[in-house]
Design a protein around this motif. Structure first.
Motif, short mmCIF file in Angstrom:
data_model
loop_
_atom_site.label_atom_id
_atom_site.label_comp_id
_atom_site.label_asym_id
_atom_site.label_seq_id
_atom_site.Cartn_x
_atom_site.Cartn_y
_atom_site.Cartn_z
N VAL A 134 36.02 41.89 44.82
CA VAL A 134 36.92 41.49 43.74
C VAL A 134 37.34 40.03 43.91
CG1 VAL A 134 39.23 41.85 42.78
CG2 VAL A 134 37.77 43.81 43.26
N GLN A 135 37.64 39.65 45.16
CA GLN A 135 38.06 38.27 45.38
C GLN A 135 36.95 37.29 45.03
OE1 GLN A 135 40.37 35.66 48.62
NE2 GLN A 135 38.57 36.64 49.43
N MET A 136 35.71 37.61 45.39
CA MET A 136 34.61 36.71 45.08
C MET A 136 34.49 36.49 43.58
SD MET A 136 30.57 37.03 46.21
CE MET A 136 31.06 37.46 47.87
N LEU A 137 34.58 37.57 42.81
CA LEU A 137 34.49 37.46 41.35
C LEU A 137 35.70 36.71 40.79
CD1 LEU A 137 33.32 41.11 40.61
CD2 LEU A 137 31.95 39.04 40.27
N MET A 138 36.89 37.00 41.30
CA MET A 138 38.09 36.38 40.77
C MET A 138 38.12 34.88 41.05
SD MET A 138 42.08 37.45 41.48
CE MET A 138 42.17 36.72 43.13
N PRO A 171 48.48 38.27 46.27
CA PRO A 171 49.12 38.99 47.38
C PRO A 171 48.64 40.43 47.50
CG PRO A 171 50.75 37.72 46.17
CD PRO A 171 49.49 37.69 45.35
N ALA A 172 48.50 41.13 46.36
CA ALA A 172 48.02 42.51 46.41
C ALA A 172 46.61 42.57 46.96
CB ALA A 172 48.06 43.11 45.00
N LEU A 173 45.75 41.65 46.53
CA LEU A 173 44.36 41.65 46.99
C LEU A 173 44.27 41.31 48.47
CD1 LEU A 173 41.46 41.98 46.00
CD2 LEU A 173 41.43 39.55 45.45
N THR A 174 45.10 40.37 48.92
CA THR A 174 45.10 40.01 50.34
C THR A 174 45.51 41.19 51.20
OG1 THR A 174 45.67 37.73 49.76
CG2 THR A 174 46.01 38.39 52.04
N VAL A 219 35.57 46.63 39.15
CA VAL A 219 35.33 46.92 40.56
C VAL A 219 36.62 47.41 41.22
CG1 VAL A 219 34.76 45.90 42.80
CG2 VAL A 219 33.41 45.31 40.77
N ALA A 220 37.73 46.73 40.92
CA ALA A 220 39.01 47.13 41.51
C ALA A 220 39.40 48.55 41.07
CB ALA A 220 40.11 46.14 41.11
N LEU A 266 33.70 37.47 34.20
CA LEU A 266 33.76 37.74 35.64
C LEU A 266 35.05 38.47 36.01
CD1 LEU A 266 32.39 34.36 37.06
CD2 LEU A 266 31.21 36.55 36.99
N LEU A 267 36.15 38.09 35.36
CA LEU A 267 37.42 38.77 35.63
C LEU A 267 37.40 40.21 35.14
CD1 LEU A 267 39.97 35.92 34.82
CD2 LEU A 267 39.49 36.92 37.06
N VAL A 268 36.75 40.46 34.02
CA VAL A 268 36.59 41.84 33.55
C VAL A 268 35.79 42.65 34.57
CG1 VAL A 268 35.55 43.28 31.77
CG2 VAL A 268 36.84 41.25 31.11
#
Length: 489
Positions: A281-285, A385-388, A465-466, A458-460
Protein backbone atom coordinates in the motif's frame (compact mmCIF):
# COMPACT_ATOMS: atom_id res chain seq x y z
CA UNK A 1 8.05 -7.89 24.54
CA UNK A 2 10.97 -9.34 26.60
CA UNK A 3 11.08 -8.29 30.25
CA UNK A 4 14.52 -6.73 29.81
CA UNK A 5 13.20 -4.48 27.05
CA UNK A 6 10.27 -3.40 29.21
CA UNK A 7 12.62 -2.68 32.09
CA UNK A 8 14.91 -0.61 29.88
CA UNK A 9 11.95 1.32 28.56
CA UNK A 10 10.66 2.04 32.05
CA UNK A 11 14.01 3.48 33.08
CA UNK A 12 13.78 6.08 30.31
CA UNK A 13 10.15 7.12 30.89
CA UNK A 14 10.45 10.60 32.46
CA UNK A 15 12.34 12.58 29.82
CA UNK A 16 14.70 10.48 27.71
CA UNK A 17 12.05 8.90 25.51
CA UNK A 18 10.46 12.19 24.36
CA UNK A 19 13.99 13.48 23.69
CA UNK A 20 14.80 10.29 21.80
CA UNK A 21 11.68 10.79 19.70
CA UNK A 22 12.74 14.38 19.01
CA UNK A 23 16.18 13.17 17.93
CA UNK A 24 14.77 10.52 15.59
CA UNK A 25 12.29 13.01 14.12
CA UNK A 26 15.06 15.58 13.61
CA UNK A 27 17.17 13.01 11.82
CA UNK A 28 14.23 12.20 9.54
CA UNK A 29 13.59 15.91 9.00
CA UNK A 30 17.15 16.42 7.74
CA UNK A 31 16.74 13.57 5.28
CA UNK A 32 13.36 14.77 3.98
CA UNK A 33 14.44 18.40 3.80
CA UNK A 34 17.51 17.40 1.85
CA UNK A 35 15.36 15.63 -0.71
CA UNK A 36 13.17 18.69 -1.42
CA UNK A 37 15.43 21.63 -0.62
CA UNK A 38 17.80 20.71 -3.46
CA UNK A 39 15.12 20.81 -6.17
CA UNK A 40 14.49 24.53 -5.65
CA UNK A 41 18.20 25.36 -5.91
CA UNK A 42 18.90 23.29 -9.04
CA UNK A 43 18.98 26.23 -11.49
CA UNK A 44 21.47 28.11 -9.30
CA UNK A 45 23.65 24.99 -8.94
CA UNK A 46 23.63 24.46 -12.70
CA UNK A 47 24.68 28.03 -13.43
CA UNK A 48 27.42 28.09 -10.79
CA UNK A 49 29.07 24.71 -11.41
CA UNK A 50 28.39 24.40 -15.14
CA UNK A 51 26.28 21.25 -15.09
CA UNK A 52 24.87 20.00 -18.35
CA UNK A 53 21.12 19.40 -18.47
CA UNK A 54 21.68 15.64 -18.26
CA UNK A 55 24.37 15.89 -15.60
CA UNK A 56 22.22 18.06 -13.35
CA UNK A 57 19.76 15.21 -12.79
CA UNK A 58 22.52 13.31 -10.99
CA UNK A 59 22.43 15.82 -8.15
CA UNK A 60 19.14 14.11 -7.28
CA UNK A 61 19.77 10.64 -8.73
CA UNK A 62 23.06 10.02 -6.89
CA UNK A 63 21.32 10.62 -3.58
CA UNK A 64 18.23 8.61 -4.49
CA UNK A 65 20.16 5.57 -5.72
CA UNK A 66 22.39 5.35 -2.63
CA UNK A 67 19.54 6.01 -0.23
CA UNK A 68 16.99 3.64 -1.73
CA UNK A 69 19.35 0.74 -2.37
CA UNK A 70 21.03 0.65 1.06
CA UNK A 71 18.02 0.99 3.37
CA UNK A 72 17.30 -2.74 3.65
CA UNK A 73 20.94 -3.62 4.29
CA UNK A 74 21.35 -0.80 6.81
CA UNK A 75 18.21 -1.83 8.67
CA UNK A 76 19.40 -5.39 9.12
CA UNK A 77 22.91 -4.31 10.08
CA UNK A 78 21.32 -2.08 12.71
CA UNK A 79 19.70 -5.16 14.24
CA UNK A 80 23.05 -6.95 14.20
CA UNK A 81 25.52 -4.29 15.42
CA UNK A 82 23.13 -2.04 17.35
CA UNK A 83 20.56 0.46 16.11
CA UNK A 84 21.94 3.36 18.14
CA UNK A 85 25.40 2.80 16.69
CA UNK A 86 24.00 2.72 13.16
CA UNK A 87 21.95 5.90 13.71
CA UNK A 88 24.95 7.81 15.07
CA UNK A 89 27.25 6.65 12.28
CA UNK A 90 24.70 7.52 9.60
CA UNK A 91 24.00 10.97 11.03
CA UNK A 92 27.72 11.70 11.28
CA UNK A 93 28.33 10.62 7.67
CA UNK A 94 25.35 12.63 6.41
CA UNK A 95 26.55 15.75 8.25
CA UNK A 96 30.11 15.44 6.94
CA UNK A 97 28.87 14.81 3.40
CA UNK A 98 26.65 17.90 3.64
CA UNK A 99 29.70 20.04 4.39
CA UNK A 100 31.49 18.44 1.44
CA UNK A 101 28.51 19.21 -0.81
CA UNK A 102 28.40 22.81 0.38
CA UNK A 103 32.08 23.32 -0.48
CA UNK A 104 31.87 21.55 -3.86
CA UNK A 105 33.47 23.44 -6.73
CA UNK A 106 32.98 20.87 -9.50
CA UNK A 107 30.03 18.75 -10.67
CA UNK A 108 31.89 15.51 -9.89
CA UNK A 109 32.59 16.54 -6.30
CA UNK A 110 28.98 17.55 -5.68
CA UNK A 111 27.65 14.27 -7.13
CA UNK A 112 30.08 12.27 -4.96
CA UNK A 113 28.99 14.23 -1.88
CA UNK A 114 25.34 13.63 -2.71
CA UNK A 115 26.00 9.88 -2.98
CA UNK A 116 27.63 9.92 0.47
CA UNK A 117 24.67 11.89 1.81
CA UNK A 118 22.43 9.09 0.51
CA UNK A 119 24.54 6.46 2.27
CA UNK A 120 24.38 8.36 5.56
CA UNK A 121 20.65 8.95 5.18
CA UNK A 122 20.04 5.24 4.61
CA UNK A 123 22.03 4.31 7.71
CA UNK A 124 20.17 6.73 9.98
CA UNK A 125 16.69 6.41 8.48
CA UNK A 126 16.68 2.61 8.27
CA UNK A 127 16.82 2.17 12.05
CA UNK A 128 14.76 5.19 13.13
CA UNK A 129 11.41 3.39 13.22
CA UNK A 130 13.08 0.35 14.76
CA UNK A 131 14.31 2.44 17.70
CA UNK A 132 10.92 4.09 18.02
CA UNK A 133 8.80 0.92 18.20
CA UNK A 134 11.12 -0.74 20.71
CA UNK A 135 11.26 2.39 22.87
CA UNK A 136 7.53 3.17 22.92
CA UNK A 137 5.86 -0.10 23.84
CA UNK A 138 2.39 0.95 25.06
CA UNK A 139 -0.17 1.23 22.22
CA UNK A 140 -1.25 4.77 23.08
CA UNK A 141 2.21 6.26 23.42
CA UNK A 142 3.47 4.37 20.37
CA UNK A 143 0.58 5.76 18.30
CA UNK A 144 1.45 9.31 19.35
CA UNK A 145 5.16 8.76 18.68
CA UNK A 146 4.43 7.39 15.20
CA UNK A 147 2.15 10.38 14.56
CA UNK A 148 5.06 12.74 15.32
CA UNK A 149 7.39 10.67 13.12
CA UNK A 150 4.87 10.61 10.27
CA UNK A 151 4.20 14.33 10.47
CA UNK A 152 7.91 15.05 10.23
CA UNK A 153 8.20 13.08 7.02
CA UNK A 154 4.99 14.41 5.49
CA UNK A 155 5.55 18.09 6.24
CA UNK A 156 9.30 18.14 5.70
CA UNK A 157 9.02 18.25 1.91
CA UNK A 158 6.88 21.40 1.93
CA UNK A 159 9.12 23.07 4.49
CA UNK A 160 12.14 22.17 2.37
CA UNK A 161 10.73 23.88 -0.69
CA UNK A 162 10.18 27.12 1.24
CA UNK A 163 13.53 26.94 3.01
CA UNK A 164 15.38 26.11 -0.22
CA UNK A 165 13.90 29.13 -1.97
CA UNK A 166 14.65 31.48 0.92
CA UNK A 167 18.25 30.30 1.42
CA UNK A 168 19.03 30.34 -2.29
CA UNK A 169 17.55 33.80 -2.80
CA UNK A 170 18.91 35.38 0.40
CA UNK A 171 22.37 33.75 0.46
CA UNK A 172 23.33 31.16 -2.18
CA UNK A 173 22.85 27.47 -2.92
CA UNK A 174 25.79 26.38 -0.73
CA UNK A 175 23.75 27.14 2.37
CA UNK A 176 21.12 24.52 1.59
CA UNK A 177 23.84 22.03 2.56
CA UNK A 178 25.66 24.03 5.25
CA UNK A 179 22.44 24.30 7.27
CA UNK A 180 22.75 20.57 8.00
CA UNK A 181 25.98 21.11 9.97
CA UNK A 182 24.54 22.69 13.16
CA UNK A 183 21.46 20.47 13.02
CA UNK A 184 23.55 17.34 12.55
CA UNK A 185 25.98 18.19 15.36
CA UNK A 186 23.14 18.94 17.76
CA UNK A 187 21.41 15.70 16.80
CA UNK A 188 24.58 13.69 17.42
CA UNK A 189 25.18 15.31 20.80
CA UNK A 190 21.67 14.61 22.08
CA UNK A 191 21.35 11.18 20.45
CA UNK A 192 24.53 9.94 22.12
CA UNK A 193 22.93 10.60 25.51
CA UNK A 194 19.23 9.79 25.09
CA UNK A 195 18.99 6.94 22.58
CA UNK A 196 18.84 3.54 24.28
CA UNK A 197 22.05 1.52 24.05
CA UNK A 198 21.64 -1.84 22.33
CA UNK A 199 24.36 -4.38 21.65
CA UNK A 200 22.62 -5.96 18.69
CA UNK A 201 22.41 -9.62 17.83
CA UNK A 202 25.99 -9.83 16.57
CA UNK A 203 27.13 -10.29 12.98
CA UNK A 204 27.04 -14.06 13.32
CA UNK A 205 23.26 -13.89 13.72
CA UNK A 206 22.78 -12.70 10.17
CA UNK A 207 25.98 -11.69 8.41
CA UNK A 208 25.06 -12.98 4.95
CA UNK A 209 27.67 -11.27 2.78
CA UNK A 210 26.45 -12.87 -0.45
CA UNK A 211 22.89 -11.80 0.24
CA UNK A 212 24.05 -8.28 1.07
CA UNK A 213 25.82 -7.98 -2.28
CA UNK A 214 22.83 -9.37 -4.20
CA UNK A 215 20.17 -7.15 -2.62
CA UNK A 216 22.26 -3.98 -2.71
CA UNK A 217 23.29 -4.51 -6.32
CA UNK A 218 19.75 -5.44 -7.35
CA UNK A 219 18.13 -2.45 -5.69
CA UNK A 220 20.81 -0.03 -6.87
CA UNK A 221 20.55 -1.23 -10.47
CA UNK A 222 16.76 -1.30 -10.34
CA UNK A 223 16.45 2.25 -8.98
CA UNK A 224 19.06 3.48 -11.48
CA UNK A 225 17.06 1.92 -14.31
CA UNK A 226 13.84 3.52 -13.14
CA UNK A 227 15.24 7.03 -12.70
CA UNK A 228 16.72 6.89 -16.23
CA UNK A 229 13.47 5.78 -17.88
CA UNK A 230 12.52 9.34 -18.79
CA UNK A 231 15.75 9.61 -20.80
CA UNK A 232 15.72 6.22 -22.54
CA UNK A 233 12.06 5.13 -22.53
CA UNK A 234 10.31 2.09 -21.07
CA UNK A 235 10.73 -0.18 -24.09
CA UNK A 236 14.34 0.59 -24.97
CA UNK A 237 16.80 -2.29 -25.00
CA UNK A 238 18.78 -0.55 -22.29
CA UNK A 239 15.83 -0.23 -19.90
CA UNK A 240 14.58 -3.77 -20.53
CA UNK A 241 18.06 -5.29 -20.21
CA UNK A 242 19.00 -3.50 -16.99
CA UNK A 243 15.55 -4.13 -15.56
CA UNK A 244 15.83 -7.85 -16.27
CA UNK A 245 19.29 -7.96 -14.66
CA UNK A 246 18.01 -6.15 -11.57
CA UNK A 247 15.08 -8.56 -11.31
CA UNK A 248 17.45 -11.53 -11.64
CA UNK A 249 19.67 -10.20 -8.84
CA UNK A 250 16.68 -9.69 -6.53
CA UNK A 251 15.33 -13.16 -7.39
CA UNK A 252 18.72 -14.65 -6.56
CA UNK A 253 18.65 -12.75 -3.28
CA UNK A 254 15.24 -14.23 -2.42
CA UNK A 255 16.51 -17.75 -3.15
CA UNK A 256 19.60 -17.06 -1.05
CA UNK A 257 17.52 -15.89 1.91
CA UNK A 258 15.40 -19.04 1.77
CA UNK A 259 18.47 -21.30 1.94
CA UNK A 260 21.10 -19.39 3.93
CA UNK A 261 21.80 -20.47 7.50
CA UNK A 262 21.99 -16.86 8.70
CA UNK A 263 19.99 -14.85 6.17
CA UNK A 264 20.43 -11.11 5.96
CA UNK A 265 16.64 -10.70 5.67
CA UNK A 266 14.73 -13.54 7.38
CA UNK A 267 11.75 -14.34 5.17
CA UNK A 268 9.57 -14.91 8.25
CA UNK A 269 8.90 -11.18 8.22
CA UNK A 270 6.95 -11.54 4.96
CA UNK A 271 4.67 -14.20 6.42
CA UNK A 272 2.69 -11.42 8.05
CA UNK A 273 -0.07 -10.43 5.63
CA UNK A 274 -0.35 -7.10 7.44
CA UNK A 275 3.33 -6.22 7.02
CA UNK A 276 3.39 -7.30 3.38
CA UNK A 277 0.13 -5.51 2.59
CA UNK A 278 1.18 -2.31 4.38
CA UNK A 279 4.41 -2.12 2.39
CA UNK A 280 2.56 -2.69 -0.88
CA UNK A 281 0.00 0.00 0.00
CA UNK A 282 2.81 2.40 0.85
CA UNK A 283 4.55 1.81 -2.47
CA UNK A 284 1.36 2.60 -4.39
CA UNK A 285 0.50 5.59 -2.20
CA UNK A 286 3.93 7.20 -2.39
CA UNK A 287 4.12 6.66 -6.16
CA UNK A 288 0.77 8.42 -6.54
CA UNK A 289 1.56 11.29 -4.18
CA UNK A 290 4.74 12.15 -6.03
CA UNK A 291 2.39 13.85 -8.48
CA UNK A 292 1.11 16.05 -5.66
CA UNK A 293 4.47 17.01 -4.18
CA UNK A 294 6.41 17.60 -7.37
CA UNK A 295 4.00 18.12 -10.26
CA UNK A 296 1.88 20.63 -8.33
CA UNK A 297 5.05 22.64 -7.74
CA UNK A 298 5.87 22.50 -11.45
CA UNK A 299 2.30 23.54 -12.33
CA UNK A 300 2.49 26.52 -9.98
CA UNK A 301 5.79 27.71 -11.45
CA UNK A 302 5.50 26.81 -15.14
CA UNK A 303 1.78 27.42 -15.69
CA UNK A 304 0.78 30.01 -13.08
CA UNK A 305 4.18 31.74 -12.98
CA UNK A 306 4.86 31.45 -9.24
CA UNK A 307 8.39 31.98 -7.91
CA UNK A 308 10.16 29.23 -5.97
CA UNK A 309 9.47 30.88 -2.63
CA UNK A 310 5.83 31.62 -3.48
CA UNK A 311 5.39 28.01 -4.59
CA UNK A 312 6.58 26.73 -1.24
CA UNK A 313 4.29 29.13 0.59
CA UNK A 314 1.35 28.07 -1.57
CA UNK A 315 1.89 24.47 -0.49
CA UNK A 316 2.27 25.25 3.21
CA UNK A 317 -1.47 24.78 3.96
CA UNK A 318 -1.05 21.14 3.00
CA UNK A 319 1.79 20.76 5.51
CA UNK A 320 -0.29 22.57 8.15
CA UNK A 321 -3.35 20.34 7.83
CA UNK A 322 -1.21 17.20 7.66
CA UNK A 323 0.48 18.29 10.88
CA UNK A 324 -2.80 19.17 12.60
CA UNK A 325 -4.34 15.81 11.73
CA UNK A 326 -1.32 13.57 12.31
CA UNK A 327 -0.33 15.22 15.58
CA UNK A 328 -3.77 16.21 16.84
CA UNK A 329 -6.23 13.43 16.05
CA UNK A 330 -4.67 10.47 14.25
CA UNK A 331 -3.57 8.62 17.39
CA UNK A 332 -7.02 8.96 18.97
CA UNK A 333 -8.76 7.86 15.77
CA UNK A 334 -6.47 4.84 15.43
CA UNK A 335 -7.17 3.83 19.03
CA UNK A 336 -10.92 4.21 18.64
CA UNK A 337 -11.57 2.88 15.13
CA UNK A 338 -8.46 0.84 14.29
CA UNK A 339 -5.63 1.62 11.88
CA UNK A 340 -7.30 -0.08 8.91
CA UNK A 341 -10.42 2.09 8.98
CA UNK A 342 -8.41 5.28 9.47
CA UNK A 343 -6.08 4.32 6.61
CA UNK A 344 -9.00 3.67 4.25
CA UNK A 345 -10.56 7.04 5.14
CA UNK A 346 -7.26 8.81 4.49
CA UNK A 347 -6.85 7.10 1.13
CA UNK A 348 -10.34 8.21 0.08
CA UNK A 349 -9.47 11.83 0.88
CA UNK A 350 -6.26 11.51 -1.14
CA UNK A 351 -8.19 10.13 -4.11
CA UNK A 352 -10.19 13.36 -3.90
CA UNK A 353 -6.97 15.41 -3.93
CA UNK A 354 -5.71 13.93 -7.18
CA UNK A 355 -9.20 13.76 -8.67
CA UNK A 356 -9.57 17.53 -8.26
CA UNK A 357 -6.08 18.14 -9.64
CA UNK A 358 -6.92 16.06 -12.72
CA UNK A 359 -9.38 18.84 -13.64
CA UNK A 360 -7.33 21.88 -12.58
CA UNK A 361 -7.76 24.72 -15.14
CA UNK A 362 -4.97 26.53 -16.95
CA UNK A 363 -5.92 29.84 -15.33
CA UNK A 364 -6.56 28.60 -11.82
CA UNK A 365 -7.43 30.74 -8.83
CA UNK A 366 -5.62 29.72 -5.68
CA UNK A 367 -8.50 30.23 -3.25
CA UNK A 368 -11.09 28.28 -5.24
CA UNK A 369 -9.04 25.78 -7.27
CA UNK A 370 -5.96 24.99 -5.17
CA UNK A 371 -6.70 25.71 -1.52
CA UNK A 372 -9.40 22.97 -1.31
CA UNK A 373 -6.82 20.52 -2.69
CA UNK A 374 -4.30 21.55 -0.03
CA UNK A 375 -6.89 21.07 2.71
CA UNK A 376 -7.89 17.60 1.49
CA UNK A 377 -4.23 16.64 1.89
CA UNK A 378 -5.22 16.09 5.53
CA UNK A 379 -5.86 12.55 4.30
CA UNK A 380 -2.11 11.99 4.34
CA UNK A 381 -2.09 12.88 8.04
CA UNK A 382 -4.60 10.07 8.58
CA UNK A 383 -3.11 7.51 6.23
CA UNK A 384 0.60 7.65 7.03
CA UNK A 385 0.54 7.13 10.83
CA UNK A 386 -1.96 4.27 10.45
CA UNK A 387 0.09 2.70 7.66
CA UNK A 388 3.33 3.05 9.60
CA UNK A 389 1.81 1.30 12.61
CA UNK A 390 0.57 -1.53 10.40
CA UNK A 391 3.91 -1.80 8.58
CA UNK A 392 5.80 -2.28 11.86
CA UNK A 393 3.15 -4.39 13.61
CA UNK A 394 4.45 -7.81 12.63
CA UNK A 395 8.10 -7.22 13.52
CA UNK A 396 9.65 -8.86 16.56
CA UNK A 397 12.06 -6.77 18.62
CA UNK A 398 15.05 -8.51 17.00
CA UNK A 399 13.75 -7.62 13.54
CA UNK A 400 12.67 -4.02 14.23
CA UNK A 401 15.58 -2.53 12.28
CA UNK A 402 14.88 -4.79 9.31
CA UNK A 403 11.17 -3.93 9.33
CA UNK A 404 12.06 -0.23 9.52
CA UNK A 405 14.50 -0.58 6.63
CA UNK A 406 11.94 -2.50 4.58
CA UNK A 407 9.26 0.15 5.18
CA UNK A 408 11.64 2.91 4.12
CA UNK A 409 12.81 0.90 1.11
CA UNK A 410 9.30 0.47 -0.28
CA UNK A 411 8.82 4.20 0.20
CA UNK A 412 11.88 4.99 -1.90
CA UNK A 413 10.95 2.43 -4.57
CA UNK A 414 7.48 3.97 -4.75
CA UNK A 415 9.00 7.42 -5.10
CA UNK A 416 11.35 6.28 -7.87
CA UNK A 417 8.49 4.63 -9.74
CA UNK A 418 6.36 7.74 -9.29
CA UNK A 419 9.14 9.91 -10.71
CA UNK A 420 9.58 7.65 -13.73
CA UNK A 421 5.98 6.80 -14.53
CA UNK A 422 4.16 10.05 -13.84
CA UNK A 423 6.83 12.36 -15.21
CA UNK A 424 7.12 10.30 -18.38
CA UNK A 425 3.34 10.26 -18.87
CA UNK A 426 3.08 14.01 -18.26
CA UNK A 427 5.95 14.81 -20.63
CA UNK A 428 4.59 12.54 -23.37
CA UNK A 429 1.10 14.03 -23.16
CA UNK A 430 2.50 17.57 -23.19
CA UNK A 431 4.58 16.79 -26.27
CA UNK A 432 1.60 15.41 -28.16
CA UNK A 433 -0.52 18.44 -27.28
CA UNK A 434 2.22 20.81 -28.42
CA UNK A 435 2.52 18.91 -31.67
CA UNK A 436 -1.21 19.45 -32.24
CA UNK A 437 -0.90 23.19 -31.75
CA UNK A 438 -1.85 23.67 -28.10
CA UNK A 439 -0.41 26.65 -26.25
CA UNK A 440 2.50 25.80 -23.91
CA UNK A 441 0.52 26.43 -20.71
CA UNK A 442 -2.41 24.36 -21.94
CA UNK A 443 -0.11 21.55 -23.09
CA UNK A 444 1.68 21.45 -19.72
CA UNK A 445 -1.64 21.42 -17.89
CA UNK A 446 -2.89 18.59 -20.08
CA UNK A 447 0.21 16.56 -19.26
CA UNK A 448 -0.25 17.16 -15.54
CA UNK A 449 -3.93 16.16 -15.83
CA UNK A 450 -2.91 12.74 -17.13
CA UNK A 451 -0.34 12.26 -14.37
CA UNK A 452 -2.84 13.27 -11.68
CA UNK A 453 -5.48 10.91 -13.09
CA UNK A 454 -3.04 7.98 -13.12
CA UNK A 455 -2.00 8.91 -9.58
CA UNK A 456 -5.65 8.78 -8.51
CA UNK A 457 -5.85 5.30 -10.06
CA UNK A 458 -2.83 4.17 -8.02
CA UNK A 459 -4.55 5.40 -4.86
CA UNK A 460 -7.69 3.45 -5.76
CA UNK A 461 -5.47 0.37 -6.14
CA UNK A 462 -3.89 1.11 -2.73
CA UNK A 463 -7.40 1.32 -1.23
CA UNK A 464 -8.30 -2.05 -2.73
CA UNK A 465 -5.14 -3.71 -1.41
CA UNK A 466 -5.66 -2.22 2.05
CA UNK A 467 -9.29 -3.36 2.14
CA UNK A 468 -8.35 -6.88 1.05
CA UNK A 469 -5.14 -7.56 3.00
CA UNK A 470 -5.06 -5.40 6.10
CA UNK A 471 -7.41 -7.36 8.30
CA UNK A 472 -6.27 -8.33 11.76
CA UNK A 473 -7.76 -8.50 15.26
CA UNK A 474 -5.59 -5.59 16.41
CA UNK A 475 -7.60 -3.34 14.13
CA UNK A 476 -10.44 -3.54 16.63
CA UNK A 477 -10.68 -0.62 19.08
CA UNK A 478 -8.27 -1.14 21.95
CA UNK A 479 -9.24 -0.51 25.56
CA UNK A 480 -8.13 2.78 26.99
CA UNK A 481 -5.20 2.32 29.32
CA UNK A 482 -4.85 4.15 32.62
CA UNK A 483 -3.30 7.56 32.28
CA UNK A 484 -0.35 6.54 34.44
CA UNK A 485 0.86 4.09 31.83
CA UNK A 486 1.12 6.62 29.03
CA UNK A 487 3.67 9.30 28.30
CA UNK A 488 2.90 12.51 26.48
CA UNK A 489 5.07 12.96 23.40
Amino acid sequence: MPATARTAASRTRPLARPLALAVIATGLLMVVLDGSIVTVAMPAIQNDLGFSATGLSWVVNAYLIAFGSLLLLAGRLGDLIGRKRMFLAGTALFTAASVLAGTATTPALLIAARFLQGVGSAMASAVGLGILVTLFTEPGERARAIAVFSFTGAAGASIGQVLGGVLTDALDWHWIFFINLPIGLATLAVAAVVLPADRGLGLRAGADAVGAVLVTAGLMLGIYTVVKVEEYGWTSARTLGLGALAAALLAAFAVRQATARNPLVPLRLFRSRTVTGANLVQMLMVAALFSFQVLVALYLQHVLGYSATRTGLAMLPAAAVIGAVSLGVSARLNARFGERRVLLTGLLLLVGVLGLLARIPVHAHYATDLLPVMLLAAGFGLALPALTTLGMSGAKSDDAGLASGLFNTTQQIGMALGVAVLSTLAAGRTGRLLAHGSAPAAALTGGYHLAFAVGAGLLVAAFAVAAALLRRPADQPQPTRPAATTVSV
